[in-house]
Design a protein around this motif. Structure first.
Motif, PDB file in Angstrom:
ATOM      1  N   GLU A 189       0.829  -1.210   0.000  1.00  0.00           N
ATOM      2  CA  GLU A 189       0.000   0.000   0.000  1.00  0.00           C
ATOM      3  C   GLU A 189       0.865   1.263   0.000  1.00  0.00           C
ATOM      4  OE1 GLU A 189      -2.456  -0.388   3.371  1.00  0.00           O
ATOM      5  OE2 GLU A 189      -3.781  -1.933   2.494  1.00  0.00           O
ATOM      6  N   LYS A 190       1.919   1.241   0.790  1.00  0.00           N
ATOM      7  CA  LYS A 190       2.818   2.403   0.827  1.00  0.00           C
ATOM      8  C   LYS A 190       3.496   2.632  -0.524  1.00  0.00           C
ATOM      9  CE  LYS A 190       3.950   2.327   5.733  1.00  0.00           C
ATOM     10  NZ  LYS A 190       5.030   2.174   6.734  1.00  0.00           N
ATOM     11  N   VAL A 191       3.904   1.575  -1.198  1.00  0.00           N
ATOM     12  CA  VAL A 191       4.547   1.693  -2.518  1.00  0.00           C
ATOM     13  C   VAL A 191       3.596   2.319  -3.515  1.00  0.00           C
ATOM     14  CG1 VAL A 191       5.433   0.352  -4.462  1.00  0.00           C
ATOM     15  CG2 VAL A 191       6.192  -0.165  -2.136  1.00  0.00           C
ATOM     16  N   ASP A 192       2.280   1.901  -3.481  1.00  0.00           N
ATOM     17  CA  ASP A 192       1.287   2.491  -4.392  1.00  0.00           C
ATOM     18  C   ASP A 192       1.142   3.987  -4.146  1.00  0.00           C
ATOM     19  OD1 ASP A 192       0.858   0.019  -5.533  1.00  0.00           O
ATOM     20  OD2 ASP A 192      -0.796  -0.503  -4.148  1.00  0.00           O
ATOM     21  N   GLU A 193       1.069   4.375  -2.860  1.00  0.00           N
ATOM     22  CA  GLU A 193       0.946   5.799  -2.545  1.00  0.00           C
ATOM     23  C   GLU A 193       2.179   6.581  -3.008  1.00  0.00           C
ATOM     24  OE1 GLU A 193       0.243   6.032   1.577  1.00  0.00           O
ATOM     25  OE2 GLU A 193      -1.821   5.276   1.484  1.00  0.00           O
ATOM     26  N   GLU A 194       3.364   6.001  -2.809  1.00  0.00           N
ATOM     27  CA  GLU A 194       4.586   6.682  -3.229  1.00  0.00           C
ATOM     28  C   GLU A 194       4.640   6.850  -4.743  1.00  0.00           C
ATOM     29  OE1 GLU A 194       7.776   4.471  -1.649  1.00  0.00           O
ATOM     30  OE2 GLU A 194       7.528   5.219   0.420  1.00  0.00           O
ATOM     31  N   GLU A 195       4.154   5.827  -5.489  1.00  0.00           N
ATOM     32  CA  GLU A 195       4.132   5.947  -6.951  1.00  0.00           C
ATOM     33  C   GLU A 195       3.202   7.075  -7.404  1.00  0.00           C
ATOM     34  OE1 GLU A 195       3.078   2.159  -8.454  1.00  0.00           O
ATOM     35  OE2 GLU A 195       5.084   1.275  -8.189  1.00  0.00           O
ATOM     36  N   ARG A 196       2.025   7.201  -6.725  1.00  0.00           N
ATOM     37  CA  ARG A 196       1.124   8.297  -7.076  1.00  0.00           C
ATOM     38  C   ARG A 196       1.764   9.658  -6.773  1.00  0.00           C
ATOM     39  NH1 ARG A 196      -4.322   5.788  -4.217  1.00  0.00           N
ATOM     40  NH2 ARG A 196      -4.581   3.988  -5.654  1.00  0.00           N
ATOM     41  N   GLU A 197       2.384   9.744  -5.584  1.00  0.00           N
ATOM     42  CA  GLU A 197       3.030  11.009  -5.215  1.00  0.00           C
ATOM     43  C   GLU A 197       4.180  11.345  -6.160  1.00  0.00           C
ATOM     44  OE1 GLU A 197       4.199  10.614  -1.212  1.00  0.00           O
ATOM     45  OE2 GLU A 197       2.152  10.805  -0.388  1.00  0.00           O
ATOM     46  N   SER A 198       4.967  10.339  -6.575  1.00  0.00           N
ATOM     47  CA  SER A 198       6.087  10.592  -7.488  1.00  0.00           C
ATOM     48  C   SER A 198       5.579  11.078  -8.849  1.00  0.00           C
ATOM     49  CB  SER A 198       6.922   9.327  -7.658  1.00  0.00           C
ATOM     50  OG  SER A 198       6.138   8.301  -8.255  1.00  0.00           O
ATOM     51  N   PHE A 199       4.437  10.540  -9.298  1.00  0.00           N
ATOM     52  CA  PHE A 199       3.864  10.981 -10.567  1.00  0.00           C
ATOM     53  C   PHE A 199       3.448  12.452 -10.493  1.00  0.00           C
ATOM     54  CE2 PHE A 199       0.110  11.428 -13.360  1.00  0.00           C
ATOM     55  CZ  PHE A 199       0.732  11.192 -14.580  1.00  0.00           C
ATOM     56  N   LEU A 200       2.767  12.826  -9.411  1.00  0.00           N
ATOM     57  CA  LEU A 200       2.396  14.232  -9.219  1.00  0.00           C
ATOM     58  C   LEU A 200       3.634  15.119  -9.054  1.00  0.00           C
ATOM     59  CD1 LEU A 200      -0.565  13.727  -6.736  1.00  0.00           C
ATOM     60  CD2 LEU A 200      -0.736  14.381  -9.154  1.00  0.00           C
ATOM     61  N   HIS A 201       4.616  14.564  -8.376  1.00  0.00           N
ATOM     62  CA  HIS A 201       5.852  15.329  -8.177  1.00  0.00           C
ATOM     63  C   HIS A 201       6.544  15.623  -9.509  1.00  0.00           C
ATOM     64  CE1 HIS A 201       9.355  16.742  -5.982  1.00  0.00           C
ATOM     65  NE2 HIS A 201      10.102  16.018  -6.809  1.00  0.00           N
ATOM     66  N   ARG A 202       6.554  14.649 -10.415  1.00  0.00           N
ATOM     67  CA  ARG A 202       7.177  14.858 -11.732  1.00  0.00           C
ATOM     68  C   ARG A 202       6.429  15.912 -12.538  1.00  0.00           C
ATOM     69  NH1 ARG A 202       7.917   8.493 -13.428  1.00  0.00           N
ATOM     70  NH2 ARG A 202       9.515   7.982 -11.848  1.00  0.00           N
ATOM     71  N   ILE A 203       5.094  15.906 -12.457  1.00  0.00           N
ATOM     72  CA  ILE A 203       4.304  16.860 -13.237  1.00  0.00           C
ATOM     73  C   ILE A 203       4.525  18.291 -12.732  1.00  0.00           C
ATOM     74  CG2 ILE A 203       1.940  17.578 -13.804  1.00  0.00           C
ATOM     75  CD1 ILE A 203       1.208  14.575 -13.724  1.00  0.00           C
ATOM     76  N   THR A 204       4.498  18.449 -11.408  1.00  0.00           N
ATOM     77  CA  THR A 204       4.585  19.797 -10.815  1.00  0.00           C
ATOM     78  C   THR A 204       6.022  20.279 -10.602  1.00  0.00           C
ATOM     79  OG1 THR A 204       4.454  18.804  -8.607  1.00  0.00           O
ATOM     80  CG2 THR A 204       2.380  19.499  -9.650  1.00  0.00           C
ATOM     81  N   LYS A 205       7.033  19.470 -10.918  1.00  0.00           N
ATOM     82  CA  LYS A 205       8.419  19.854 -10.664  1.00  0.00           C
ATOM     83  C   LYS A 205       8.841  21.113 -11.429  1.00  0.00           C
ATOM     84  CE  LYS A 205      13.080  17.967 -10.561  1.00  0.00           C
ATOM     85  NZ  LYS A 205      13.932  16.797 -10.842  1.00  0.00           N
ATOM     86  N   PRO A 206       8.583  21.257 -12.755  1.00  0.00           N
ATOM     87  CA  PRO A 206       8.997  22.481 -13.457  1.00  0.00           C
ATOM     88  C   PRO A 206       8.349  23.731 -12.894  1.00  0.00           C
ATOM     89  CG  PRO A 206       8.379  20.759 -15.018  1.00  0.00           C
ATOM     90  CD  PRO A 206       7.968  20.279 -13.687  1.00  0.00           C
ATOM     91  N   PHE A 207       7.046  23.643 -12.537  1.00  0.00           N
ATOM     92  CA  PHE A 207       6.356  24.813 -11.998  1.00  0.00           C
ATOM     93  C   PHE A 207       6.964  25.223 -10.659  1.00  0.00           C
ATOM     94  CE2 PHE A 207       3.232  22.560 -14.652  1.00  0.00           C
ATOM     95  CZ  PHE A 207       2.893  23.566 -15.541  1.00  0.00           C
ATOM     96  N   ARG A 208       7.204  24.224  -9.822  1.00  0.00           N
ATOM     97  CA  ARG A 208       7.792  24.541  -8.519  1.00  0.00           C
ATOM     98  C   ARG A 208       9.193  25.114  -8.663  1.00  0.00           C
ATOM     99  NH1 ARG A 208       8.898  20.382  -6.066  1.00  0.00           N
ATOM    100  NH2 ARG A 208       8.047  18.684  -7.279  1.00  0.00           N
ATOM    101  N   ALA A 209       9.982  24.628  -9.646  1.00  0.00           N
ATOM    102  CA  ALA A 209      11.335  25.147  -9.861  1.00  0.00           C
ATOM    103  C   ALA A 209      11.305  26.607 -10.308  1.00  0.00           C
ATOM    104  CB  ALA A 209      12.058  24.292 -10.903  1.00  0.00           C
ATOM    105  N   THR A 210      10.367  26.921 -11.248  1.00  0.00           N
ATOM    106  CA  THR A 210      10.267  28.318 -11.712  1.00  0.00           C
ATOM    107  C   THR A 210       9.830  29.238 -10.582  1.00  0.00           C
ATOM    108  OG1 THR A 210       8.011  27.778 -12.483  1.00  0.00           O
ATOM    109  CG2 THR A 210       9.797  27.721 -14.107  1.00  0.00           C
TER     110      THR A 210
END
Length: 346
Positions: free
Chosen positions: A176-197
């Protein structure tokens, strides 16, 4: 007492004579420079009727310079003098004596080593036998223990079952923890450029604010210092003291600068109009070089050539009198006091 008085009088007279020579005998110098196809420069300084003299020469054609310091005609420092070659020290070789025969000593050492080896072999055998005895005793004791102990199967099986159920539960939680981490990593990848700018924009804004603050502080400090200097110059005593300093510097420069200058300069620029402008600028300082240096403009070709010969002297007594007059002046004393206060305020 007469002899002591005569000796002291002679010493005092010699001291006064030496002091008078240092104060009244001037240091004379002469400078010559010329520029035609090549550049040449010569300088000569002498003191005490050339007892101490220094010469310097430079030639641009050979790109070399030379200097020499003489005392009583003897060259103390000379650039043309070849460097001294240091003599190499002879290395003394020590004679090695032949080694003496040591046959008797080697025989005694061999006998001693054989005896030591025999003793070591005996000790090793004794130690081996003791270790084997200890091992046999331990084996017998273990056999007795195994015979007396009875194992209960239930006591072993129940803990193993509990461990198995705990492992299964832990595996589910980990999945269950691995599934949650995969979802969070996917969101993290999408929002990474915006957060960097956004982070970069925040960093730029922070730096701009720091620069503005530092600029304001510097401007305020400079403004305060300008007001302090302005108030300092508005005081009448300070202005009089600065006037005395200016007059003293002017007298010193007049004494140090050459009193006799001869020469001429012929110049011409690529544009005759520029040559006329330069001639107009030189005419503003004509009183300085009048009757000393002849200025010849050339409006037809670009050229710069000429030569200058200057002589001067520096007398320590004159500089000492100018300095004493300046130090004893009341306006100068007040100026020094106010300058110290201004430094403390800065």
């Amino acid at each position: 007492m007469k002899i002591i008085g005569i000796v002291l009088g002679v010493l005092l007279a010699l001291l006064l004579l030496l002091l008078g020579i240092l104060l009244f005998v001037p240091i004379r110098y002469r400078i010559y420079a010329s520029k035609y196809d090549t550049i040449q420069a010569k300088a000569k300084v002498s003191y005490l009727c050339k007892i101490v003299s220094f010469r310097f020469r430079y030639y641009s054609e050979e790109e070399t310079y030379s200097y020499c310091l003489r005392i009583f005609g003897y060259p103390v420092i000379d650039s043309n003098r070849p460097p001294k070659v240091k003599k190499e020290k002879k290395v003394k070789v020590k004679k090695v004596k032949p080694a003496r025969s040591q046959t008797s000593k080697t025989k005694v050492r061999k006998i001693e080593t054989v005896e030591i080896e025999k003793k070591q072999d005996i000790q090793i055998k004794d130690h081996y036998e003791e270790e084997h005895k200890v091992e046999d005793n331990e084996i017998q004791d273990n056999k007795i223990v195994y015979k007396e102990v009875e194992v209960d199967k239930n006591d072993i099986i129940n803990p193993l079952q509990k461990e198995h159920t705990n492992i299964v539960r832990n595996e589910k939680v980990v999945e269950e923890k691995v599934d949650e981490e995969e979802r969070e990593s996917f969101l993290h990848r999408i929002t990474k450029p915006f957060r960097a700018t956004i982070q970069r924009i925040k960093e730029v804004i922070r730096k701009v604010r720091e620069v503005i603050r530092s600029a304001r502080n510097i401007f305020s400090n400079v403004k305060a210092k300008i007001h302090l200097v302005k108030d300092f110059l508005e005081v009448e005593d300070n202005r009089k003291g600065l006037g005395r300093v200016y007059a003293g510097i002017k007298k010193i420069l007049k004494h140090i600068l050459p009193y006799k200058v001869k020469g001429f300069v012929r110049f011409g620029l690529d544009d005759p109009c520029n040559t006329g402008y330069l001639l107009g600028v030189l005419s503003l300082v004509y009183p300085i070089y009048a009757n000393k240096i002849q200025i010849i403009p050339d409006f037809q070709e670009e050229v710069l050539e000429g030569q200058v010969d200057a002589k001067g002297r520096i007398r320590a007594f004159t500089l000492l009198i100018i300095g004493i007059k300046l130090i004893l002046d009341d306006n100068f004393k007040k100026l020094l006091k106010n300058v110290k206060e201004l430094k403390e305020e800065f």
